[in-house]
Design an enzyme around this catalytic site. Structure first.
Site, PDB file in Angstrom:
ATOM      1  N   ASN A  64       0.826  -1.198   0.000  1.00 39.22           N
ATOM      2  CA  ASN A  64       0.000   0.000   0.000  1.00 39.22           C
ATOM      3  C   ASN A  64       0.864   1.254   0.000  1.00 39.22           C
ATOM      4  OD1 ASN A  64      -1.326   2.312   1.757  1.00 39.22           O
ATOM      5  ND2 ASN A  64      -2.977   1.129   0.760  1.00 39.22           N
TER       6      ASN A  64
ATOM      7  N   VAL B 264     -10.571  -6.270   6.360  1.00 40.08           N
ATOM      8  CA  VAL B 264      -9.450  -5.947   7.250  1.00 40.08           C
ATOM      9  C   VAL B 264      -9.717  -6.587   8.619  1.00 40.08           C
ATOM     10  CG1 VAL B 264      -8.034  -4.108   8.234  1.00 40.08           C
ATOM     11  CG2 VAL B 264      -9.193  -3.743   6.050  1.00 40.08           C
TER      12      VAL B 264
ATOM     13  N   MET C 213     -48.729  -1.811  15.906  1.00 38.89           N
ATOM     14  CA  MET C 213     -48.020  -0.557  15.601  1.00 38.89           C
ATOM     15  C   MET C 213     -46.949  -0.422  16.681  1.00 38.89           C
ATOM     16  SD  MET C 213     -50.448  -0.611  13.523  1.00 38.89           S
ATOM     17  CE  MET C 213     -50.560   0.631  12.296  1.00 38.89           C
TER      18      MET C 213
ATOM     19  N   ALA D 184     -52.761   9.007   3.428  1.00 35.07           N
ATOM     20  CA  ALA D 184     -52.359   7.635   3.761  1.00 35.07           C
ATOM     21  C   ALA D 184     -52.942   6.596   2.819  1.00 35.07           C
ATOM     22  CB  ALA D 184     -52.720   7.286   5.219  1.00 35.07           C
TER      23      ALA D 184
ATOM     24  N   CYS E 170     -49.724   4.917   1.781  1.00 34.36           N
ATOM     25  CA  CYS E 170     -49.202   4.193   2.951  1.00 34.36           C
ATOM     26  C   CYS E 170     -49.975   2.896   3.151  1.00 34.36           C
ATOM     27  CB  CYS E 170     -49.341   5.041   4.203  1.00 34.36           C
ATOM     28  SG  CYS E 170     -48.416   6.565   4.163  1.00 34.36           S
TER      29      CYS E 170
HETATM   30  N1  LIG Z   1     -55.629   9.249 -10.056  1.00 32.94           N
HETATM   31  C1  LIG Z   1     -55.628   8.018  -9.596  1.00 32.94           C
HETATM   32  N2  LIG Z   1     -56.414   7.086 -10.173  1.00 32.94           N
HETATM   33  C2  LIG Z   1     -56.447   5.824  -9.710  1.00 32.94           C
HETATM   34  N3  LIG Z   1     -55.733   5.397  -8.640  1.00 32.94           N
HETATM   35  C3  LIG Z   1     -54.935   6.292  -8.028  1.00 32.94           C
HETATM   36  C4  LIG Z   1     -54.831   7.634  -8.463  1.00 32.94           C
HETATM   37  N4  LIG Z   1     -53.956   8.280  -7.656  1.00 32.94           N
HETATM   38  C5  LIG Z   1     -53.543   7.371  -6.753  1.00 32.94           C
HETATM   39  N5  LIG Z   1     -54.126   6.191  -6.976  1.00 32.94           N
HETATM   40  C6  LIG Z   1     -53.981   4.991  -6.145  1.00 32.94           C
HETATM   41  O1  LIG Z   1     -53.996   5.441  -4.805  1.00 32.94           O
HETATM   42  C7  LIG Z   1     -52.964   4.843  -4.016  1.00 32.94           C
HETATM   43  C8  LIG Z   1     -52.001   5.936  -3.554  1.00 32.94           C
HETATM   44  O2  LIG Z   1     -51.257   6.355  -4.665  1.00 32.94           O
HETATM   45  P1  LIG Z   1     -50.422   7.728  -4.640  1.00 32.94           P
HETATM   46  O3  LIG Z   1     -51.336   8.862  -4.407  1.00 32.94           O
HETATM   47  O4  LIG Z   1     -49.564   7.694  -5.833  1.00 32.94           O
HETATM   48  O5  LIG Z   1     -49.495   7.493  -3.358  1.00 32.94           O
HETATM   49  P2  LIG Z   1     -49.212   8.462  -2.126  1.00 32.94           P
HETATM   50  O6  LIG Z   1     -50.487   8.459  -1.342  1.00 32.94           O
HETATM   51  O7  LIG Z   1     -48.103   7.749  -1.410  1.00 32.94           O
HETATM   52  O8  LIG Z   1     -48.824   9.769  -2.667  1.00 32.94           O
HETATM   53  C9  LIG Z   1     -52.340   3.807  -4.922  1.00 32.94           C
HETATM   54  O9  LIG Z   1     -52.955   2.568  -4.671  1.00 32.94           O
HETATM   55  C10 LIG Z   1     -52.678   4.258  -6.337  1.00 32.94           C
HETATM   56  O10 LIG Z   1     -52.867   3.148  -7.201  1.00 32.94           O
HETATM   57  C1  LIG Z   2     -49.295  13.792   5.295  1.00 32.53           C
HETATM   58  C2  LIG Z   2     -48.142  12.976   5.760  1.00 32.53           C
HETATM   59  N1  LIG Z   2     -47.062  13.541   6.356  1.00 32.53           N
HETATM   60  C3  LIG Z   2     -46.123  12.676   6.718  1.00 32.53           C
HETATM   61  S1  LIG Z   2     -46.580  11.107   6.303  1.00 32.53           S
HETATM   62  C4  LIG Z   2     -48.061  11.607   5.648  1.00 32.53           C
HETATM   63  C5  LIG Z   2     -49.051  10.660   5.047  1.00 32.53           C
HETATM   64  C6  LIG Z   2     -48.609  10.297   3.661  1.00 32.53           C
HETATM   65  O1  LIG Z   2     -49.447   9.252   3.221  1.00 32.53           O
HETATM   66  P1  LIG Z   2     -49.415   8.796   1.695  1.00 32.53           P
HETATM   67  O2  LIG Z   2     -47.978   8.588   1.334  1.00 32.53           O
HETATM   68  O3  LIG Z   2     -50.198   7.535   1.689  1.00 32.53           O
HETATM   69  O4  LIG Z   2     -50.043   9.891   0.908  1.00 32.53           O
HETATM   70 MG   LIG Z   3     -47.007   7.784   0.004  1.00 30.91          MG
END
Ligand SMILES: Nc1ncnc2c1ncn2[C@@H]1O[C@H](COP(=O)(O)OP(=O)(O)O)[C@@H](O)[C@H]1O
Ligand SMILES: Cc1ncsc1CCOP(=O)(O)O
Ligand SMILES: [Mg+2]
Length: 541
Positions: A75, A209, A291, A463, A466
């Site tokens: 090295n 290492v 949870m 959510a 989520c």
């Molecule tokens: N305009 C839409 N038309 C049909 N399904 C949707 C639409 N927007 C979101 N989804 C559905 O809703 C859920 C959340 O999607 P999205 O909004 O992309 O995620 P997040 O809530 O994390 O932002 C998913 O299952 C997606 O398939």
């Molecule tokens: C508003 C918000 N802020 C932190 S997590 C959360 C929810 C987000 O949920 P999703 O990703 O399903 O829209």
């Molecule tokens: Mg989301």
């Protein structure tokens, strides 16, 4: 004496460090134990040793290496390498420039270079084939050995960037070893994940290492490392990663039947907004929610039959608690569904999510288009908050981003929106040492798209994404050992989309939509008649 370059085996590369020798061992006893049990390349790295002693050590180590027909690399100290006619040298970015090293050593010696940036790959490619023979890529993880605060660990994705750059610059001659914080608990994952996006190049080896130099039984430690390198399988969940893209209603029905029978436990480490809704979605899908973000109970929870973890970073929780859960589920090969909410919205979230992505292996990574495009580095702007953002994104770009995320993290990636994309980057969950792995490229991995027409209400409740993560965790967690992970993810997305459509037809607005969505999930799951579901899946070519 010249060691033929094409005969060098980079697979298990021991870098010495005499400052960590356990009581009763010596530099020589540790090196010889390594050589006896599978070390294939040795680098003498003694940063604070006087030249006279360094040369004595080098001569003695060289003798050991010759006895096992293993090359010895020095090295940094070109003078010592020349003095003892070592097989080569390894230099860092702040050491003697490579062209000068090559001029002093001549064309036949092995020259290694520490590389941490793609620009350094571009430089070595410009120098051509007769300069750098191999690169040490790192540091991959935090390490006690290389205390270099200026450089933060690059993680497996950083290694993939370097492998991609070697392919882009066509530096095909250059071999690669990963270095920095590599241990038995992460080496299989690094070997499994680190493949260039064109599928043509993997790591040629791993540098270690402390696992050998600081071991009370260096021989046994080396045997463990050798076994991991030779086994080539990285099974992080006991599920079948085979999949057929044309998933039938029967496949879905079978999947739901397994979940109904196995009644999975879904541990949620999730944001406050999602807690209550996620628990009710879990129950609607015949599963038990808990949870919990308490580190002291993750091992017990991960040990429950059919346990699955939903890891959702919507509320930026203490990273150590989240890492503890990832460790516990990875150790037990139980599924983890990762939702990096608001991935690049803030530096805090970027750091938290990247730390988790580096730290563990995920059965599925899901996110909205903003999160997936950011993860795939195809999203110029930062995300704004946790929502996907208003601009309509080209479906081909979404499919490509989903495939890139799936391939990079060797996971099943889900990108949600009006159209949901699911790509399977897990491939055969085996890894290869050496270039030319011959696997699929990121563009070729299987990808499907699911849609049921626009459902605007899905964007008007929080959510909703989520809770899709919850649905995926329930269905993957509920699989029997011969279950197919990809089928479970596709089934969850189809079920959730169909339930969203059904709820949107029955509710009076976003206020009652939540309630109707849980009704619909419960109804579709319980009746388990996928042929009646309205959402459709199509293969993305
Ligand atoms: N305009 C839409 N038309 C049909 N399904 C949707 C639409 N927007 C979101 N989804 C559905 O809703 C859920 C959340 O999607 P999205 O909004 O992309 O995620 P997040 O809530 O994390 O932002 C998913 O299952 C997606 O398939
Ligand atoms: C508003 C918000 N802020 C932190 S997590 C959360 C929810 C987000 O949920 P999703 O990703 O399903 O829209
Ligand atoms: Mg989301």
């Amino acid at each position: 004496m010249v060691f033929p370059k094409d005969k060098v085996d980079y697979s298990l590369y021991l870098v010495t460090d005499s400052t960590m020798l356990p009581e009763g061992t010596t530099l020589y006893s540790q090196v010889e134990a390594g050589l006896k049990n599978g070390v294939t390349l040795v680098q003498l790295r003694e940063k604070d040793t006087d030249t006279k002693i360094f040369i004595e050590e080098a001569i003695a180590v060289q003798k050991l290496c010759k006895a096992y027909d293993v090359p010895l690399i020095i090295n940094d100290r070109i003078d010592v390498a020349l003095a003892i006619d070592a097989d080569g040298v390894h230099v860092g970015q702040s050491d003697m420039p490579i062209p000068m090293v090559r001029q002093l050593l001549g064309p036949d010696k092995i020259v290694g270079w520490s590389v941490g940036k793609t620009s350094e790959v571009e430089t070595l490619a410009q120098w051509g084939t007769d300069m750098v023979d191999y690169i040490g890529i790192g540091m991959v993880f935090p390490t006690e050995t290389k205390k270099n605060p200026r450089k933060s660990p690059m993680g497996p994705t950083g290694v993939i960037d370097i492998l991609n750059a070697l392919e882009t610059t066509q530096a095909t001659w250059c071999r690669t070893v990963a270095i920095g914080g590599l241990h038995p608990n992460n080496i299989p994952r690094v070997l499994y994940q680190c493949v260039s996006h064109n599928g043509k190049r993997a790591l040629d080896g791993i540098s270690v290492v402390s696992d050998i130099m600081a071991s009370d039984d260096a021989g046994a430690s080396t045997k463990i490392l050798r076994g991991l390198l030779d086994y080539s399988k990285f099974e992080y969940i006991p599920l079948d990663f085979s999949h057929q893209e044309n998933i039938t209603s029967k496949d879905i029905k079978d999947t739901l039947s397994q979940v109904q029978k196995n009644h999975p436990l879904v541990q949620h480490m999730t944001n406050k907004v999602h807690q209550n809704f996620g628990a009710n979605v879990t129950l609607a899908l015949g599963s038990s929610p808990i949870m919990s973000e308490v580190p002291s109970e993750v091992d017990e929870l991960a040990s429950v039959p059919n346990a699955a973890l939903l890891l959702n970073t919507g509320s930026v929780a203490p990273v150590e608690a989240l890492k503890e859960a990832v460790r516990a589920y990875n150790e037990r090969k139980r599924p983890i569904i990762f939702d990096p909410v608001g991935y690049s919205a803030t530096q805090t979230r970027l750091t938290l999510n990247n730390t988790l992505l580096q730290y563990g292996q995920y059965t599925c990574i899901k996110g909205n288009s903003g999160e997936i495009l950011s993860l795939a580095k195809l999203n110029q702007g930062k995300m704004r908050g946790v929502d996907a953002g208003d601009d309509k994104v080209d479906k081909a770009l979404l499919a490509r981003a989903t495939r890139l995320v799936a391939f990079t993290y060797k996971t099943i990636a889900v990108c949600t929106g009006e159209y949901d994309f699911i790509a399977d980057g897990t491939m055969s969950s085996s890894y290869r040492l050496g270039h030319g792995v011959g696997e699929l490229s990121a563009n070729d991995i299987p990808c499907v798209m699911i849609e049921d027409g626009p459902i605007p209400l899905m964007e008007k409740i929080t959510a909703s994404g989520c809770s899709l993560g919850t649905a995926i965790a329930a269905l993957v967690g509920g699989l029997s050992p011969n279950g197919i992970a990809f089928n479970a993810v596709v089934s969850a997305v189809l079920l959730y989309k169909s339930a969203g459509k059904l709820a949107s037809l029955n509710c009076r607005g976003s206020g009652s939509f939540h309630v109707h969505l849980i009704d619909a999930l419960d109804q579709l799951f319980t009746t388990n008649d996928p042929s009646s579901w309205t959402a459709k899946v199509e293969i993305v070519t």
